[in-house]
Design a protein around this motif. Structure first.
Motif, PDB file in Angstrom:
ATOM      1  N   SER A 302       0.811  -1.213   0.000  1.00  0.00           N
ATOM      2  CA  SER A 302       0.000   0.000   0.000  1.00  0.00           C
ATOM      3  C   SER A 302       0.847   1.268   0.000  1.00  0.00           C
ATOM      4  O   SER A 302       0.319   2.373  -0.227  1.00  0.00           O
ATOM      5  CB  SER A 302      -0.906   0.009   1.231  1.00  0.00           C
ATOM      6  N   ARG A 303       2.138   1.144   0.224  1.00  0.00           N
ATOM      7  CA  ARG A 303       3.000   2.327   0.224  1.00  0.00           C
ATOM      8  C   ARG A 303       3.198   2.870  -1.193  1.00  0.00           C
ATOM      9  O   ARG A 303       3.435   4.071  -1.357  1.00  0.00           O
ATOM     10  CB  ARG A 303       4.349   1.970   0.861  1.00  0.00           C
ATOM     11  N   PHE A 304       3.099   2.026  -2.199  1.00  0.00           N
ATOM     12  CA  PHE A 304       3.413   2.420  -3.570  1.00  0.00           C
ATOM     13  C   PHE A 304       2.163   2.610  -4.448  1.00  0.00           C
ATOM     14  O   PHE A 304       2.227   3.339  -5.434  1.00  0.00           O
ATOM     15  CB  PHE A 304       4.333   1.366  -4.206  1.00  0.00           C
ATOM     16  N   THR A 305       1.078   1.955  -4.108  1.00  0.00           N
ATOM     17  CA  THR A 305      -0.153   2.073  -4.925  1.00  0.00           C
ATOM     18  C   THR A 305      -1.361   2.190  -4.016  1.00  0.00           C
ATOM     19  O   THR A 305      -1.327   1.728  -2.862  1.00  0.00           O
ATOM     20  CB  THR A 305      -0.348   0.849  -5.838  1.00  0.00           C
ATOM     21  N   ARG A 306      -2.395   2.814  -4.513  1.00  0.00           N
ATOM     22  CA  ARG A 306      -3.632   2.971  -3.726  1.00  0.00           C
ATOM     23  C   ARG A 306      -4.811   3.032  -4.708  1.00  0.00           C
ATOM     24  O   ARG A 306      -4.729   3.660  -5.774  1.00  0.00           O
ATOM     25  CB  ARG A 306      -3.564   4.233  -2.877  1.00  0.00           C
ATOM     26  N   ALA A 307      -5.894   2.376  -4.286  1.00  0.00           N
ATOM     27  CA  ALA A 307      -7.124   2.430  -5.102  1.00  0.00           C
ATOM     28  C   ALA A 307      -7.739   3.813  -4.974  1.00  0.00           C
ATOM     29  O   ALA A 307      -7.974   4.274  -3.849  1.00  0.00           O
ATOM     30  CB  ALA A 307      -8.114   1.361  -4.638  1.00  0.00           C
ATOM     31  N   GLY A 322      -9.212  -4.831  -8.743  1.00  0.00           N
ATOM     32  CA  GLY A 322      -9.568  -3.420  -8.780  1.00  0.00           C
ATOM     33  C   GLY A 322      -8.532  -2.611  -9.509  1.00  0.00           C
ATOM     34  O   GLY A 322      -7.552  -3.142 -10.036  1.00  0.00           O
ATOM     35  N   GLU A 323      -8.784  -1.296  -9.571  1.00  0.00           N
ATOM     36  CA  GLU A 323      -7.861  -0.381 -10.218  1.00  0.00           C
ATOM     37  C   GLU A 323      -7.117   0.394  -9.142  1.00  0.00           C
ATOM     38  O   GLU A 323      -7.708   0.801  -8.129  1.00  0.00           O
ATOM     39  CB  GLU A 323      -8.617   0.575 -11.140  1.00  0.00           C
ATOM     40  N   VAL A 324      -5.812   0.641  -9.398  1.00  0.00           N
ATOM     41  CA  VAL A 324      -4.979   1.381  -8.448  1.00  0.00           C
ATOM     42  C   VAL A 324      -4.190   2.426  -9.205  1.00  0.00           C
ATOM     43  O   VAL A 324      -3.921   2.286 -10.402  1.00  0.00           O
ATOM     44  CB  VAL A 324      -4.024   0.440  -7.671  1.00  0.00           C
ATOM     45  N   ALA A 325      -3.815   3.496  -8.484  1.00  0.00           N
ATOM     46  CA  ALA A 325      -2.979   4.550  -9.035  1.00  0.00           C
ATOM     47  C   ALA A 325      -1.594   4.438  -8.408  1.00  0.00           C
ATOM     48  O   ALA A 325      -1.458   4.206  -7.201  1.00  0.00           O
ATOM     49  CB  ALA A 325      -3.592   5.915  -8.760  1.00  0.00           C
ATOM     50  N   VAL A 326      -0.537   4.588  -9.218  1.00  0.00           N
ATOM     51  CA  VAL A 326       0.840   4.504  -8.730  1.00  0.00           C
ATOM     52  C   VAL A 326       1.188   5.833  -8.069  1.00  0.00           C
ATOM     53  O   VAL A 326       1.161   6.888  -8.714  1.00  0.00           O
ATOM     54  CB  VAL A 326       1.807   4.189  -9.887  1.00  0.00           C
ATOM     55  N   LEU A 327       1.483   5.793  -6.767  1.00  0.00           N
ATOM     56  CA  LEU A 327       1.703   7.012  -5.990  1.00  0.00           C
ATOM     57  C   LEU A 327       3.055   7.615  -6.328  1.00  0.00           C
ATOM     58  O   LEU A 327       4.046   6.910  -6.539  1.00  0.00           O
ATOM     59  CB  LEU A 327       1.625   6.699  -4.503  1.00  0.00           C
ATOM     60  N   GLY A 328       3.076   8.939  -6.398  1.00  0.00           N
ATOM     61  CA  GLY A 328       4.319   9.668  -6.600  1.00  0.00           C
ATOM     62  C   GLY A 328       4.871   9.561  -8.002  1.00  0.00           C
ATOM     63  O   GLY A 328       6.002   9.987  -8.248  1.00  0.00           O
ATOM     64  N   HIS A 329       4.100   9.019  -8.955  1.00  0.00           N
ATOM     65  CA  HIS A 329       4.611   8.887 -10.310  1.00  0.00           C
ATOM     66  C   HIS A 329       4.198  10.101 -11.125  1.00  0.00           C
ATOM     67  O   HIS A 329       3.037  10.504 -11.132  1.00  0.00           O
ATOM     68  CB  HIS A 329       4.084   7.598 -10.956  1.00  0.00           C
ATOM     69  N   ALA A 330       5.147  10.680 -11.816  1.00  0.00           N
ATOM     70  CA  ALA A 330       4.876  11.933 -12.516  1.00  0.00           C
ATOM     71  C   ALA A 330       3.869  11.749 -13.653  1.00  0.00           C
ATOM     72  O   ALA A 330       3.127  12.671 -13.992  1.00  0.00           O
ATOM     73  CB  ALA A 330       6.192  12.503 -13.059  1.00  0.00           C
ATOM     74  N   ARG A 331       3.810  10.576 -14.280  1.00  0.00           N
ATOM     75  CA  ARG A 331       2.916  10.363 -15.436  1.00  0.00           C
ATOM     76  C   ARG A 331       1.498   9.969 -15.027  1.00  0.00           C
ATOM     77  O   ARG A 331       0.659   9.776 -15.891  1.00  0.00           O
ATOM     78  CB  ARG A 331       3.495   9.278 -16.348  1.00  0.00           C
ATOM     79  N   GLY A 332       1.244   9.818 -13.742  1.00  0.00           N
ATOM     80  CA  GLY A 332      -0.105   9.459 -13.291  1.00  0.00           C
ATOM     81  C   GLY A 332      -0.532   8.104 -13.796  1.00  0.00           C
ATOM     82  O   GLY A 332      -1.600   7.968 -14.403  1.00  0.00           O
ATOM     83  N   LEU A 333       0.304   7.073 -13.543  1.00  0.00           N
ATOM     84  CA  LEU A 333       0.000   5.735 -14.032  1.00  0.00           C
ATOM     85  C   LEU A 333      -1.191   5.140 -13.296  1.00  0.00           C
ATOM     86  O   LEU A 333      -1.408   5.402 -12.105  1.00  0.00           O
ATOM     87  CB  LEU A 333       1.216   4.816 -13.858  1.00  0.00           C
TER      88      LEU A 333
END
Length: 966
Positions: A302-307, A322-333
């Motif tokens: 959970s430190r690197f990705t979050r729904a 489910g779908e998750v967003a990569v935290l701290g990534h500049a491209r908004g993966l």
């Protein structure tokens, strides 16, 4: 009435329900059915053979017995031994097929014997009927030496014969049924024994289910070869499956290894312990997340990705997707994540496998699709609103709101362009957002351009002042093009200075198309509304507008006790302009006539076009009839002046009818009708004049309508007849011919004067069928006179102008004359000068064809028209008829005498015969003789007579019978 429903055919599923479930049952059933069919067919053929054989044998034996008995009876009756006859018949009945024997003597005696009763089981009635139909009584005449002694009559015993044959049927049926049941029992026993071998397959199934993979199915030695082959095939198949199963296991292990390798290359994979910490990652996970392996191992997932929405994953032993967003990534993966728990053999949770797929591009595409769908929905809603509302301001407001909402902008507006005072002006018609209150704002003196907006230009210069006053810094716009003009444009503006994409401009174009369609539709509706009330050519009010206006004028005049007037104006000979110069010139002439009409009326008067060359004028306030007459004269005068069209002068005139309120009608329809009636009275009075409506005009019009209706029935009812007026040759004084004159014997009025109905026939077009009837009737009368042995003379028939214009006049005449068998030389057609000069070229062609038939041609009423002598020479004429107006005042009027002599001399110079009509006294006759006239016609010679009364005149032409010598 509904018919009874037909019985439905049994469905296949219903038929399958009757099939036995076991193979033994199905084979046994099929065998039983086949055996039953064969048995029934065999028994049927056997019974039929026995039935026919038994009947044939019975008839043969009966015939033989009859022959034997006949000889014995003949010997006995010769000597009169009737006791022997009785004994012979009695012997015949013993064990014979007969139940009764009779001997009938010619003297009236009779011997009757009955056979003894039998005790056989009777056959069914239907069976007995079959036997009865095949046997008939036997009658044999006893004759010896050519002398008849009596008759032997033998009657078959059908009951006994049927019982014998039925007994045979019953016995054979019983034996066949016993054999059938025995064969079925044996078949069932052997089938069950043979098919019990298939039970070995069920044992094989149980062994395989128990894990004994090397098991095989067994069978008895006496099993049929097909069953043995089937069981052996199953055993071979099981052995092959065992081999293939081992190969598939090995292949599956290899495939799993390959899939793991492919998964590492295509998917973002990581292993998670039971606490939710990362224990292993593949290379793609490191590259996509932007972290090294050392940074990832041992850290919570959970430190690197979050729904972004919904519950987060928790290590609870369950699968998660489910779908998750990569935290701290500049491209908004964004990743599509699947976490699967892995258990050991004891069902204890060991770890989790986390598989991620990069869906960043797909999510962006989905957002684009949603945005486009929203824009399409807004366009569709705007299109429905454009169809539902007729108010453009409301539609412009909806369009601005939809544009701002779809593009996510802070403002939008619809602009209209206008040119006035030598400059272009821009008006805000509707706004949304920051421009919601800018409706009606004038942007004067701006240059309106159609060029596309440059990509590096955030706001057009023409909107600079608007941007400053309302806080907008960038925008995109599209022009609204209606038909061939630029109506305006729609613009969308942003207050943050963001640039707009090309698809934004495409969206605006779809909105401008809807707005352009709505604007054009409203313009078309206004045009239709205008055309419903006004004439498109002259811009004058049409008949509907005229009726509404006249009704209002009548109401106003009724309320004030005033007077009003209506004029019905028709241009004379306007059709000739259309026919000769074309409809375009005719339309221009109507426009010029409209201008002259408008110039003659006062403000408040209404000039309307009713259609074609008909106009109407409504005068809301008039003083007296003198005012109406003065205006009518002014209209006639102004319309009679020449019209300049294409460098040449055109002349038309006008016929005007006038009706007055309230004297000539109290409603619009009545006034217009009466004005129309007065206009036709003006035409009948020579055209180029006006007439005030009178009641007598209406009576004349109604009388004309009644006569026209009666004329339609006159031809069908045989009310027309012909009278014949004689013509005399002046040189010999003998009868030279007749003129056929049409008469109408009305069922109530008697003979109607020709002047009352000839013009009606011409106007209504009835002159065509009536004219053909006249030709037929003249031909029939000539044939009748010839049949009476009379010396017939030519008969002249008048042709009308309408007949000369009909299609194929010469063909119709040729058909009628040819069918009658009359010599065409006995017919003569008379035509007037005006008819010939209306279209001389066409007249020459038509008359030439008629002349080729052998029919004579003459000009009637010569001198009253405006004939051209050049054309007169071209017509294939035989005679001229001098009009009665020149003959009437002979010999006292020197001018008429000079004209008559000149016409006669002219005709003779052209080799034409001259006929003078209207001769009523001897002075006129003598004068015409001196002038050299050829023939005369008139009351002095004879009035028109019915055909029977002409016979006397024709008989006088007969040569006198030769004198009988004394």
């Amino acid at each position: 009435m509904q018919g009874a429903a037909l019985p439905s055919a049994p469905s296949p599923s219903r038929l399958r329900s009757f099939l036995p479930r076991s193979l033994v049952g199905r084979v046994f059933g099929l065998f039983s059915l086949a055996m039953l069919v064969l048995l029934m067919a065999g028994l049927g053929m056997f019974y039929r053979y026995q039935y026919l054989q038994h009947i044939e044998e019975t008839q043969d034996s009966a015939q033989m017995l009859v022959e034997i008995v006949t000889r014995s009876v003949e010997e006995s009756v010769v000597i009169g031994d009737y006791d022997t006859v009785k004994r012979t018949l009695n012997q015949l009945l013993i064990r014979s097929p007969f139940k009764q024997a009779e001997f009938l003597d010619l003297g009236g005696g009779a011997i009757r014997l009955q056979a003894a009763a039998t005790h056989l089981t009777p056959a069914p009635a239907w069976f007995t009927e079959l036997i009865v139909d095949r046997f008939y009584d036997v009658n044999r005449v006893i004759a010896v030496g050519g002398k008849d002694y009596g008759v032997i009559r033998l009657t078959f015993d059908e009951q006994r014969l049927a019982a014998q044959l039925w007994s045979l049927v019953a016995e054979t049926s019983a034996v066949a049924w016993v054999l059938f049941m025995a064969s079925l029992a044996l078949t069932h026993i052997f089938l069950r024994r043979w098919l019990e071998n298939l039970g070995g397959l069920r044992l094989l199934e149980h062994d395989l289910a128990a894990g004994r993979v090397m098991a095989e199915a067994s069978f008895r030695a006496d099993a049929p070869s097909e069953i043995q082959e089937a069981i052996l095939a199953v055993n071979r198949g099981a052995a092959s499956l065992r081999v293939q199963y081992g190969q598939q296991i090995e292949s599956l292990m290899n495939s799993l290894m390959q899939h793991k390798s492919a998964m590492d290359q295509a998917a973002i994979v990581s292993e998670i312990d039971t606490e939710g910490r990362i224990v292993n990652v593949n290379a793609l996970f490191q590259a996509s997340s932007g972290h090294t392996r050392a940074e990832l191992i041992g850290q919570p997932l959970s430190r690197f990705t979050r729904a972004p929405d919904g519950p987060q994953w928790q290590p609870d032993g369950a699968a998660w997707t489910g779908e998750v967003a990569v935290l701290g990534h500049a491209r908004g993966l964004q990743w599509q994540r699947t976490i699967v728990p892995i258990f050991d053999a004891d069902n204890v949770l060991e770890r989790y496998i986390c598989i991620d797929i990069d869906i960043t591009a797909r999510k962006e595409f989905e957002r684009t699709i949603v945005a486009n769908a929203r824009r399409e929905r807004l366009v569709a809603d705007l299109g429905r609103a454009a169809l539902a509302t007729g108010e453009l301001d409301h539609l412009f407001g909806a369009a601005a709101q939809a544009a701002a909402s779809a593009l996510g902008a802070s403002a939008a507006a619809v602009f209209e362009f206008d040119e006035r005072d030598g400059a272009r002006h821009v008006t805000v018609r509707a706004g949304a957002g920051l421009l919601a209150h800018a409706a009606g704002l004038q942007l004067s003196g701006l240059a309106v351009v159609l060029q596309a907006q440059p990509a590096d230009q955030l706001l057009r210069p023409m909107f600079a002042a608007l941007g400053e006053s309302h806080g907008v810094n960038s925008g995109v716009d599209a022009c609204i093009i209606c038909a061939d003009r630029q109506f305006g444009m729609i613009g969308v503006f942003s207050d943050d200075g963001r640039p707009f994409a090309s698809e934004d401009h495409v969206f605006l174009r779809s909105i401008t198309n809807i707005l352009a369609t709505a604007i054009e539709r409203q313009a078309a509706q206004k045009r239709l509304t205008y055309l419903a009330q006004y004439d498109a050519l002259t811009d004058l009010p049409n008949r509907r507008h005229l009726a509404n206006f006249l009704n209002q004028v009548i109401k106003g005049a009724a309320a004030t006790g005033g007077r009003a007037g209506v004029m019905f104006i028709d241009l004379d000979h306007f059709k000739k302009v259309n026919d000769s110069l074309g409809h375009d010139v005719g339309d221009q002439l109507l426009v010029l006539a409209t201008q002259r009409l408008r110039g003659c009326v006062l403000e408040g008067d209404l000039v309307a076009r009713l259609g074609g060359d008909e106009f109407a004028l409504v005068l809301p306030a008039v003083g007296g009839d003198d005012d109406l007459v003065r205006l009518a004269r002014a209209l006639v005068e102004t319309l009679s002046r020449p019209f300049m069209m294409g460098g040449q002068q055109l002349f038309v005139s006008a016929s005007i009818g006038i009706a007055r309120y309230p004297a000539d009608g109290l409603d619009a329809d009545t006034l217009l009708k009466n004005a129309d009636t007065a206009m036709y009275a003006a035409k009948n009075s020579g055209r180029n004049n006006h007439q005030l409506y009178t009641a007598a005009m209406q009576e004349g019009a109604e009388q004309r309508l009644r006569l026209e209706a009666q004329l339609h029935l006159a031809l069908e009812n045989g009310e027309f007849l012909l009278h014949y007026q004689p013509k005399v040759d002046l040189a010999s004084g003998a009868l030279s011919g007749f003129e056929a004159l049409l008469r109408w014997r009305h069922p109530e009025r008697g003979l109607v004067p020709p002047l009352e109905f000839i013009s009606l026939l011409e106007d209504s077009g009835l002159i065509i069928p009536v004219g053909e009837w006249v030709v037929q009737e003249v031909c029939a009368q000539l044939r009748a006179w010839q049949a009476q042995g009379l010396a017939v003379r030519p008969v002249a028939i008048n042709l009308s102008a309408r007949q000369l214009r009909q299609d194929d006049l010469a063909g119709a005449v040729e058909r009628i004359v040819g069918a009658s068998g009359v010599d065409p030389a006995l017919l003569e057609f008379e035509l007037t000068e005006s008819m010939l000069m209306a279209d001389p070229a066409a007249a020459v062609a038509i008359l030439g064809r008629i002349k080729e038939l052998g029919i004579r041609l003459s000009i009637d009423d010569f001198g009253t028209g405006y004939s051209s002598l050049a054309y007169l020479k071209r017509f294939p004429l035989d005679a001229l008829k001098i009009d009665r107006t020149f003959v009437r005042d002979l010999p006292h009027d020197s001018e008429d005498a000079a004209i008559t002599k000149a016409v006669i001399d002219l005709a003779h110079s052209l080799n034409l015969k001259v006929v003078a009509e209207g001769v009523e006294n001897v002075e006129q006759l003598r004068q015409l003789e001196r002038f050299g006239c050829d023939e005369i016609q008139g009351y002095y010679i004879g009035r028109p007579l019915p055909a029977p009364e002409c016979v006397t005149q024709l008989q006088q032409l007969q040569p006198a019978p030769p004198a009988v010598p004394a």
